[in-house]
Design a protein around this motif. Structure first.
Motif, mmCIF file in Angstrom:
data_model
loop_
_atom_site.group_PDB
_atom_site.id
_atom_site.type_symbol
_atom_site.label_atom_id
_atom_site.label_comp_id
_atom_site.label_asym_id
_atom_site.label_seq_id
_atom_site.Cartn_x
_atom_site.Cartn_y
_atom_site.Cartn_z
ATOM 1 N N LEU A 1 0.837 -1.195 0.000
ATOM 2 C CA LEU A 1 0.000 0.000 0.000
ATOM 3 C C LEU A 1 0.873 1.246 0.000
ATOM 4 C CD1 LEU A 1 -2.529 -1.122 2.761
ATOM 5 C CD2 LEU A 1 -2.706 -1.456 0.287
ATOM 6 N N CYS B 1 1.096 3.991 1.587
ATOM 7 C CA CYS B 1 0.857 4.795 2.782
ATOM 8 C C CYS B 1 1.667 4.200 3.924
ATOM 9 C CB CYS B 1 -0.634 4.821 3.146
ATOM 10 S SG CYS B 1 -1.304 3.218 3.621
ATOM 11 N N HIS C 1 -1.493 4.561 8.886
ATOM 12 C CA HIS C 1 -2.686 4.867 8.093
ATOM 13 C C HIS C 1 -3.359 3.578 7.619
ATOM 14 C CE1 HIS C 1 -5.428 7.126 5.617
ATOM 15 N NE2 HIS C 1 -5.055 6.426 4.550
ATOM 16 N N ALA C 2 -2.572 2.628 7.144
ATOM 17 C CA ALA C 2 -3.137 1.357 6.671
ATOM 18 C C ALA C 2 -3.888 0.652 7.797
ATOM 19 C CB ALA C 2 -2.028 0.456 6.125
ATOM 20 N N PHE D 1 -7.863 -0.083 7.905
ATOM 21 C CA PHE D 1 -8.302 -1.468 8.046
ATOM 22 C C PHE D 1 -9.240 -1.628 9.234
ATOM 23 C CE2 PHE D 1 -8.444 -5.908 8.829
ATOM 24 C CZ PHE D 1 -8.161 -6.528 7.626
ATOM 25 N N PHE E 1 1.258 -5.413 9.339
ATOM 26 C CA PHE E 1 1.443 -4.162 8.615
ATOM 27 C C PHE E 1 2.911 -3.760 8.800
ATOM 28 C CE2 PHE E 1 -2.877 -4.583 9.991
ATOM 29 C CZ PHE E 1 -3.649 -4.078 8.965
ATOM 30 N N ARG F 1 6.027 2.939 2.643
ATOM 31 C CA ARG F 1 4.892 2.151 2.162
ATOM 32 C C ARG F 1 4.579 1.101 3.222
ATOM 33 N NH1 ARG F 1 8.006 1.728 -3.176
ATOM 34 N NH2 ARG F 1 7.124 3.424 -4.385
ATOM 35 N N THR F 2 3.491 0.378 3.001
ATOM 36 C CA THR F 2 3.118 -0.676 3.931
ATOM 37 C C THR F 2 2.940 -1.985 3.187
ATOM 38 O OG1 THR F 2 1.952 0.905 5.333
ATOM 39 C CG2 THR F 2 1.412 -1.412 5.646
ATOM 40 N N VAL G 1 1.211 -5.345 3.652
ATOM 41 C CA VAL G 1 0.204 -6.045 4.453
ATOM 42 C C VAL G 1 0.320 -7.525 4.121
ATOM 43 C CG1 VAL G 1 -2.250 -6.323 4.961
ATOM 44 C CG2 VAL G 1 -1.338 -4.049 4.421
ATOM 45 N N LEU H 1 -9.021 -2.946 -0.158
ATOM 46 C CA LEU H 1 -8.321 -2.076 0.796
ATOM 47 C C LEU H 1 -7.376 -1.146 0.040
ATOM 48 C CD1 LEU H 1 -7.442 -1.257 3.678
ATOM 49 C CD2 LEU H 1 -5.821 -3.176 3.601
ATOM 50 N N LYS H 2 -6.613 -1.685 -0.886
ATOM 51 C CA LYS H 2 -5.681 -0.883 -1.662
ATOM 52 C C LYS H 2 -6.412 0.197 -2.464
ATOM 53 C CE LYS H 2 -1.996 -1.368 -5.125
ATOM 54 N NZ LYS H 2 -0.810 -0.936 -4.382
ATOM 55 N N ILE I 1 -7.606 3.033 -0.164
ATOM 56 C CA ILE I 1 -6.499 3.892 0.282
ATOM 57 C C ILE I 1 -6.016 4.775 -0.854
ATOM 58 C CG2 ILE I 1 -4.052 3.829 0.939
ATOM 59 C CD1 ILE I 1 -4.857 1.629 2.960
#
Length: 143
Positions: A11, A13, A17-18, A22, A95, A101-102, A104, A136-137, A140
């Protein structure tokens, strides 16, 4: 027999934030076709012992999972109820920070009660996570 189902997504972010999207905003992005009540709402009680609850328009509620461990913004573990709270599976969601970036990572596995039915269910869980994580992606990236 496949003991683990692992899916990842990156992601654009930070993990904070992720994790927040979520957990706090789950109703906004979780696909309607992957809920018990298509027209219902979801809420996640993001505390150990809390639950992921699907609430139907008539007010009835279905517990989709129970939070077994939570370490914001890095970890969320659930006992996942695939149609019955008598047959839970385990879902670990991590996460990880990847240079702003993240990453997941979802690891889904059977528990003792579900090892015998895991081979028939794992394809459904795979299909589910392959819809949920891109949703989710998309959420975001669009917000």
């Amino acid at each position: 027999m496949v003991e683990l189902l692992v899916r990842t997504i990156e992601l654009e972010c930070a993990p904070e934030h992720a994790f927040d999207v979520f957990t706090r905003m789950i109703d906004l992005w979780w696909p309607r076709g992957h809920r018990k009540h298509r027209d219902g709402s979801l809420r996640l009680e993001a505390v150990a012992g809390g639950a992921l609850i699907d609430r139907a328009p008539d007010g009835t509620e279905w517990t989709m999972g129970e939070v077994t461990e939570i370490e914001p913004p890095r970890r969320l573990d659930l006992d996942w109820y695939p149609g019955s709270d008598a047959a839970p599976t385990s879902v670990e969601i991590r996460f990880a920070d990847r240079d702003g970036r993240t990453l997941v990572t979802v690891t889904h596995r059977p528990l003792l009660e579900t090892k015998s039915i895991w081979p028939e269910r794992v394809a459904l869980f795979t299909k589910g996570w392959e819809a949920v994580l891109p949703a989710l992606k998309s959420h975001i990236e669009e917000t």
